[in-house]
Design a protein around this motif. Structure first.
Motif, mmCIF file in Angstrom:
data_model
loop_
_atom_site.group_PDB
_atom_site.id
_atom_site.type_symbol
_atom_site.label_atom_id
_atom_site.label_comp_id
_atom_site.label_asym_id
_atom_site.label_seq_id
_atom_site.Cartn_x
_atom_site.Cartn_y
_atom_site.Cartn_z
ATOM 1 N N LYS A 64 57.060 8.043 -6.238
ATOM 2 C CA LYS A 64 55.744 8.279 -5.347
ATOM 3 C C LYS A 64 55.025 6.713 -6.730
ATOM 4 C CE LYS A 64 52.755 10.701 -7.750
ATOM 5 N NZ LYS A 64 51.446 9.336 -7.624
ATOM 6 N N ASN A 65 55.396 6.909 -7.304
ATOM 7 C CA ASN A 65 54.790 5.886 -7.985
ATOM 8 C C ASN A 65 54.948 4.100 -8.084
ATOM 9 O OD1 ASN A 65 52.913 8.135 -9.821
ATOM 10 N ND2 ASN A 65 54.847 7.637 -11.524
ATOM 11 N N ASP A 66 55.915 4.405 -7.821
ATOM 12 C CA ASP A 66 56.402 2.845 -7.111
ATOM 13 C C ASP A 66 55.250 2.357 -5.203
ATOM 14 O OD1 ASP A 66 57.916 1.934 -9.529
ATOM 15 O OD2 ASP A 66 59.774 3.240 -8.097
ATOM 16 N N ILE A 67 55.461 3.375 -4.734
ATOM 17 C CA ILE A 67 55.041 3.493 -3.157
ATOM 18 C C ILE A 67 53.299 2.782 -3.548
ATOM 19 C CG2 ILE A 67 54.240 4.669 -1.272
ATOM 20 C CD1 ILE A 67 57.471 5.835 -0.972
ATOM 21 N N GLN A 68 52.635 3.454 -4.217
ATOM 22 C CA GLN A 68 51.506 3.847 -4.607
ATOM 23 C C GLN A 68 50.980 2.736 -4.869
ATOM 24 O OE1 GLN A 68 50.629 6.645 -6.021
ATOM 25 N NE2 GLN A 68 49.839 8.155 -4.415
ATOM 26 N N GLN A 69 52.051 2.076 -6.442
ATOM 27 C CA GLN A 69 51.586 0.877 -6.621
ATOM 28 C C GLN A 69 51.928 -0.245 -5.674
ATOM 29 O OE1 GLN A 69 54.224 0.923 -10.081
ATOM 30 N NE2 GLN A 69 52.737 2.692 -10.997
ATOM 31 N N ALA A 70 52.668 -0.161 -4.711
ATOM 32 C CA ALA A 70 52.056 -1.411 -3.961
ATOM 33 C C ALA A 70 51.519 -1.863 -3.273
ATOM 34 C CB ALA A 70 54.304 -1.110 -3.344
ATOM 35 N N ASN A 71 51.879 -2.931 -2.097
ATOM 36 C CA ASN A 71 49.955 -3.447 -1.305
ATOM 37 C C ASN A 71 51.454 -2.803 0.033
ATOM 38 O OD1 ASN A 71 50.189 -5.536 -3.767
ATOM 39 N ND2 ASN A 71 48.024 -4.272 -3.351
ATOM 40 N N GLY A 72 52.338 -3.306 0.143
ATOM 41 C CA GLY A 72 52.918 -2.706 1.624
ATOM 42 C C GLY A 72 54.378 -2.242 0.837
ATOM 43 N N LEU A 73 54.899 -1.950 2.480
ATOM 44 C CA LEU A 73 56.128 -1.172 3.012
ATOM 45 C C LEU A 73 57.160 -1.253 3.886
ATOM 46 C CD1 LEU A 73 57.651 0.897 1.519
ATOM 47 C CD2 LEU A 73 56.921 3.219 2.986
ATOM 48 N N VAL A 74 58.476 -1.776 3.015
ATOM 49 C CA VAL A 74 59.012 -2.566 4.690
ATOM 50 C C VAL A 74 60.442 -0.960 4.257
ATOM 51 C CG1 VAL A 74 60.877 -3.500 4.876
ATOM 52 C CG2 VAL A 74 59.133 -4.621 4.517
ATOM 53 N N LEU A 75 60.069 -0.220 5.296
ATOM 54 C CA LEU A 75 61.141 0.257 5.690
ATOM 55 C C LEU A 75 61.936 0.609 7.074
ATOM 56 C CD1 LEU A 75 62.017 3.738 5.334
ATOM 57 C CD2 LEU A 75 59.514 4.464 6.105
ATOM 58 N N SER A 76 63.217 0.918 6.805
ATOM 59 C CA SER A 76 64.197 0.863 8.359
ATOM 60 C C SER A 76 64.408 2.397 7.859
ATOM 61 C CB SER A 76 65.191 -0.129 8.466
ATOM 62 O OG SER A 76 65.688 -0.206 9.704
ATOM 63 N N VAL A 77 63.933 3.171 9.698
ATOM 64 C CA VAL A 77 64.657 4.302 8.719
ATOM 65 C C VAL A 77 65.722 4.349 10.118
ATOM 66 C CG1 VAL A 77 62.367 5.463 8.948
ATOM 67 C CG2 VAL A 77 62.846 5.327 11.565
ATOM 68 N N ASN A 78 67.296 5.436 9.601
ATOM 69 C CA ASN A 78 68.822 6.062 10.531
ATOM 70 C C ASN A 78 67.335 6.994 11.332
ATOM 71 O OD1 ASN A 78 67.848 7.377 8.341
ATOM 72 N ND2 ASN A 78 69.920 8.046 8.799
ATOM 73 N N GLU A 79 68.587 7.534 12.544
ATOM 74 C CA GLU A 79 68.654 8.637 12.794
ATOM 75 C C GLU A 79 69.739 9.342 13.949
ATOM 76 O OE1 GLU A 79 66.314 7.692 17.926
ATOM 77 O OE2 GLU A 79 68.815 7.187 18.286
ATOM 78 N N HIS A 80 69.294 10.233 13.381
ATOM 79 C CA HIS A 80 69.985 11.142 13.871
ATOM 80 C C HIS A 80 69.931 12.505 15.307
ATOM 81 C CE1 HIS A 80 71.698 11.847 9.779
ATOM 82 N NE2 HIS A 80 71.916 10.313 10.278
ATOM 83 N N ASN A 81 70.285 12.194 16.271
ATOM 84 C CA ASN A 81 69.990 13.251 17.111
ATOM 85 C C ASN A 81 68.246 12.808 17.777
ATOM 86 O OD1 ASN A 81 71.984 14.585 17.398
ATOM 87 N ND2 ASN A 81 71.493 15.743 15.919
ATOM 88 N N SER A 82 67.960 11.399 17.682
ATOM 89 C CA SER A 82 67.115 11.382 18.263
ATOM 90 C C SER A 82 65.385 11.565 16.801
ATOM 91 C CB SER A 82 66.347 11.818 19.343
ATOM 92 O OG SER A 82 67.397 11.208 20.851
ATOM 93 N N ASN A 83 65.487 11.258 16.300
ATOM 94 C CA ASN A 83 64.817 11.532 15.246
ATOM 95 C C ASN A 83 65.083 11.094 13.888
ATOM 96 O OD1 ASN A 83 62.926 14.137 15.766
ATOM 97 N ND2 ASN A 83 64.905 14.575 16.825
ATOM 98 N N PRO A 84 64.251 10.944 12.868
ATOM 99 C CA PRO A 84 64.285 10.528 11.611
ATOM 100 C C PRO A 84 65.718 10.984 10.820
ATOM 101 C CG PRO A 84 62.441 10.795 11.746
ATOM 102 C CD PRO A 84 62.457 11.545 13.136
#
Length: 177
Positions: A64-84
């Protein structure tokens, strides 16, 4: 110079989404990048009982702290049965319990990749609708279908897909200025 946090929503050691995140961050210059390997973040399945009995792990608070200290987030989500994946949904559940708006004012480049021809678009769509509830601003999206046919040692091989990826990345980087 912006600080960018990057990770995949997968805890698989062979994640194609992690490979896409690694490739994407390799194209970024002039910014500080923190790349997280989520196989190192084994969170228990969220339950109120677990939360009451054990509270929040140090690795959750650090994430959470790492996320909040960042200006931006690069995120790639995988899929299981058409959902994250259940893993990624679980991470979101834990983070949102720790702090509801854990993504407040965070610019996000949201991607998905899959071995199949749909490129994880089901998970991408669900996540794109969900993250703003936690304060995220989605500034670019990209889906990479048929990963093993469209990705190689040099990166994204298909010219159209490579161009779409670069466009999404450029939108994201421009939003950080």
């Amino acid at each position: 110079m912006a600080t960018i946090l990057a990770f995949a929503g997968s805890n698989s050691s062979t994640s194609v989404n992690y490979k896409l995140v690694q490739h994407t961050t390799s194209l970024i210059e002039g910014h500080q990048i923190q790349l997280l390997d989520m196989t190192r973040y084994p969170f228990p399945m969220f339950s109120e009982d677990e939360e009451k009995q054990k509270g929040y792990s140090n690795s959750l608070v650090e994430l959470k702290n790492d996320i909040q200290q960042a200006n931006g987030l690069v995120l790639s989500v995988n899929e299981h049965n058409s959902n994250p994946s259940a893993y990624f949904k679980n991470v979101l559940d834990w983070l949102s319990r720790l702090e509801r708006k854990f993504l407040d004012n965070t610019k996000v480049l949201l991607m998905s990749a899959s071995p199949g021809g749909r490129g994880g678009i089901g998970a991408l769509g669900v996540t794109e609708a969900l993250l703003p509830r936690f304060g995220a601003e989605i500034v670019g999206t990209f889906s990479l279908p048929s990963f093993h046919q469209n990705y190689g040692e040099g990166g994204i091989m298909d010219a159209e897909l490579r161009e779409a990826h670069q466009k999404a990345l450029t939108q994201f980087l421009d939003s950080l200025k």
